[in-house]
Design a protein around this motif. Structure first.
Motif, mmCIF file in Angstrom:
data_model
loop_
_atom_site.group_PDB
_atom_site.id
_atom_site.type_symbol
_atom_site.label_atom_id
_atom_site.label_comp_id
_atom_site.label_asym_id
_atom_site.label_seq_id
_atom_site.Cartn_x
_atom_site.Cartn_y
_atom_site.Cartn_z
ATOM 1 N N ALA A 216 3.683 1.274 -5.317
ATOM 2 C CA ALA A 216 2.439 1.207 -6.088
ATOM 3 C C ALA A 216 2.601 0.392 -7.364
ATOM 4 O O ALA A 216 1.644 -0.229 -7.836
ATOM 5 N N LYS B 128 3.063 4.291 -1.207
ATOM 6 C CA LYS B 128 3.111 4.958 -2.513
ATOM 7 C C LYS B 128 4.364 4.580 -3.294
ATOM 8 O O LYS B 128 4.337 4.508 -4.508
ATOM 9 N N THR C 113 0.791 -1.225 0.000
ATOM 10 C CA THR C 113 0.000 0.000 0.000
ATOM 11 C C THR C 113 0.822 1.274 0.000
ATOM 12 O O THR C 113 0.279 2.345 -0.263
#
Length: 76
Positions: free
Chosen positions: A68, A65, A63
């Protein structure tokens, strides 16, 4: 904690190796290939179980960033 992340990364890479890629869509919106993807279910099931158990201890693995791009093949 660092060893946990390293192990989880290796497990995730092995899982990607055994998972088939999503089918490509043809121009008319239908699947290009009519054949079933090759899936070694027992391997994938064991890898998913291990990934789930380790992932509970490091929930930011997918999760965050920065990570991603790990989910790009799993999104619809």
């Amino acid at each position: 904690m660092e060893k946990l992340e390293s192990n989880l990364k290796q497990l995730f890479e092995k899982l990607l190796e055994y998972m088939p890629l999503p089918p490509e869509e043809a121009e008319n919106g239908e699947n290009a290939g009519n054949e079933e993807p090759k899936l070694q279910f027992s391997y994938v099931e064991c890898l998913l179980f291990g990934f789930h158990q380790l992932g509970k201890k490091l929930p930011d693995f997918l999760t965050a960033k920065l990570n991603a791009d790990r989910l790009k093949d799993f999104k619809i």
